[in-house]
Design a protein around this motif. Sequence first.
Motif, short mmCIF file in Angstrom:
data_model
loop_
_atom_site.label_atom_id
_atom_site.label_comp_id
_atom_site.label_asym_id
_atom_site.label_seq_id
_atom_site.Cartn_x
_atom_site.Cartn_y
_atom_site.Cartn_z
N ARG A 1 0.88 -1.13 0.15
CA ARG A 1 -0.04 0.13 0.04
C ARG A 1 0.99 1.17 -0.14
N LYS A 2 1.90 1.16 0.76
CA LYS A 2 2.78 2.50 0.94
C LYS A 2 3.53 2.66 -0.32
N PHE A 3 3.99 1.48 -0.94
CA PHE A 3 4.78 1.75 -2.14
C PHE A 3 3.58 2.24 -3.21
N GLY A 4 2.55 1.70 -3.37
CA GLY A 4 1.60 2.12 -4.17
C GLY A 4 1.36 3.39 -4.05
N ASN A 5 0.95 4.30 -2.68
CA ASN A 5 0.81 5.36 -2.50
C ASN A 5 2.01 6.47 -2.90
N PHE A 6 3.30 5.74 -2.67
CA PHE A 6 4.58 6.57 -3.24
C PHE A 6 4.64 6.83 -4.69
N GLN A 7 3.98 5.51 -5.54
CA GLN A 7 4.34 5.63 -6.89
C GLN A 7 3.12 6.77 -7.53
N VAL A 8 1.88 6.54 -7.00
CA VAL A 8 0.72 7.24 -7.33
C VAL A 8 1.37 8.87 -7.11
N VAL A 9 1.97 9.27 -5.75
CA VAL A 9 2.41 10.75 -5.73
C VAL A 9 3.67 11.15 -6.89
N VAL A 10 4.58 10.03 -7.04
CA VAL A 10 5.50 10.26 -8.13
C VAL A 10 5.09 10.49 -9.25
N ILE A 11 3.96 9.71 -9.83
CA ILE A 11 3.37 9.67 -10.98
C ILE A 11 2.62 10.84 -11.42
N ILE A 12 1.82 11.46 -10.25
CA ILE A 12 1.17 12.88 -10.51
C ILE A 12 2.02 14.04 -10.63
N ILE A 13 2.91 13.99 -9.70
CA ILE A 13 3.91 15.03 -9.52
C ILE A 13 4.97 15.47 -10.94
N ILE A 14 5.72 13.94 -11.19
CA ILE A 14 6.35 14.02 -12.46
C ILE A 14 5.53 14.21 -13.51
N LYS A 15 4.45 13.84 -13.87
CA LYS A 15 3.67 14.05 -15.01
C LYS A 15 3.21 15.65 -14.86
N THR A 16 3.16 16.28 -13.78
CA THR A 16 2.61 17.55 -14.14
C THR A 16 4.08 18.33 -14.27
N GLY A 17 5.22 17.87 -13.86
CA GLY A 17 6.59 18.59 -14.48
C GLY A 17 6.79 18.20 -15.87
N VAL A 18 6.26 17.11 -16.30
CA VAL A 18 6.45 16.64 -17.49
C VAL A 18 5.61 17.81 -18.58
N LEU A 19 4.43 17.98 -17.93
CA LEU A 19 3.68 18.87 -18.82
C LEU A 19 4.12 20.17 -19.04
N PHE A 20 4.60 20.88 -18.14
CA PHE A 20 5.01 22.06 -18.01
C PHE A 20 6.34 22.12 -18.81
N GLY A 21 7.42 20.95 -18.53
CA GLY A 21 8.66 21.08 -19.25
C GLY A 21 8.33 20.94 -20.81
N GLY A 22 7.34 20.10 -21.13
CA GLY A 22 7.20 19.93 -22.61
C GLY A 22 6.75 21.31 -23.18
N LEU A 23 5.67 21.82 -22.65
CA LEU A 23 5.34 23.26 -23.01
C LEU A 23 6.56 24.40 -23.05
N LEU A 24 7.20 24.14 -22.06
CA LEU A 24 8.39 25.29 -21.90
C LEU A 24 9.42 25.02 -23.33
N LEU A 25 9.87 23.72 -23.44
CA LEU A 25 10.66 23.49 -24.11
C LEU A 25 10.35 23.96 -25.69
N ASP A 26 9.18 23.52 -25.99
CA ASP A 26 8.79 23.72 -27.46
C ASP A 26 8.27 25.18 -27.46
N ASN A 27 7.91 25.94 -26.49
CA ASN A 27 7.38 27.13 -26.67
C ASN A 27 8.29 28.41 -26.14
N ALA A 28 9.35 27.96 -25.27
CA ALA A 28 9.95 29.06 -24.65
C ALA A 28 11.44 28.69 -24.57
N GLY A 29 11.81 27.49 -25.05
CA GLY A 29 13.25 27.10 -25.28
C GLY A 29 13.83 26.52 -24.12
N TYR A 30 15.03 25.88 -24.08
CA TYR A 30 15.55 25.49 -22.82
C TYR A 30 16.14 26.31 -21.70
#
Length: 391
Positions: free
Chosen positions: A131-160
């Motif tokens: 259960r705790k590793f599952g919670n940990f994995q869910v937290v990681v997925i949510i936060i990383i994917k939020t960063g991925v969305l921001f990172g992808g938008l910035l890389l394509d539209n504002a540059g590195y």
Amino acid sequence: MASQLPAATRHFYRFLGLHSFLIGLFPFFIPVFLWRQGHTPAEISAFIAVTGVGFVLTLWLWDRIHKILSLNIIIAASFLLESILLANVFLNQQPWFLIAFALINGAYNCFFWITQRALFFETLDDADTGRKFGNFQVVVIIIIKTGVLFGGLLLDNAGYMSVFLLSVLIGFLGMLSFFLFARPMDLPPRLRETPPLQLRKILHFRDKYRSHQTFLLDGPFLFMESYFWMISLFLLAHESFWKLGALVVFLSLSFSILFYLIKNHINHLPAQRIYAIAVAGYCVSWLMHATVDDHLGLGWLFTTLILITFCTSFFRLAFNKRFFDLAKQTSAHRYLFLKSYYSQAFIALSFGIAATMLQIPENLGSGFLQISYVIAAALTPVYFIYRQPEK
């Protein structure tokens, strides 16, 4: 509510949250960044191999300095290494860039993953690892994917540069939060009191659970998931960073509800049966990896991608539950270190061999990905040798 959590848990989730978002902003995109820069499959494989070398060398150092440094300084070092990693991108025209970038990538991975596992291990109870590793994995997925969305938008539209500045700012604020808003902290006493692993102990490690063979196998699979598969998705997204980010977020949301239900019940299900199902599904998922291309119908393509995402995450949940259960029953933090030593050393060896072999068919292009996935499917059944903890 947060104030009611144990201090170790609060520190763990703050450390995890900040770094997960930072990983999403750019380190997540490293394989596709290298691909976009025109690096060949051989060069990317060599990059992975040198990353493994950097991880092993840094782990040897980490296992010694954590005895004398506070947790605050170790966490600060992890943020500093992330900033150095990103700054190194500006040197991508230098002939030694790929080697330096890989070594720093390995060092950053070590400081993040080893510190994270050490803190996570201290939050575990005897009966709720799944259960705790599952919670940990869910937290990681949510936060990383939020960063991925921001990172992808910035890389394509504002540059590195925009990603670099935002990452450095977050890293700096993260360091401040552990120095200004937290008392001086130490790593868990049993970790600090355990003598550093010597080379002889590492080389002669054997147990009845067939851990070392499994550790050797798992390292290359982790990079197949995080590097080669990301390149496949990048090609599906027509080499667009923000489309890749949107695709990854869509896949995560599509299976997250079912995954959330499973992780809450995994401790109460027959452990060996669940593990066997997870390995079988993981094997099938690698065969599905090899069939994915943009010639598939849209409905079948997304169904296949969701199944691959679910099977991979379900396998990681079952595998890591077994791994942390065995760590608690055996040598605790030493078991975690041994896993990293074996996995990363074999990453260096296997991807070094792959880099050499890929030098020959230089025009192989993306076809090497499908071949790699078929090989992965053939090797996946080896995970069955990993024995479950004794009751």
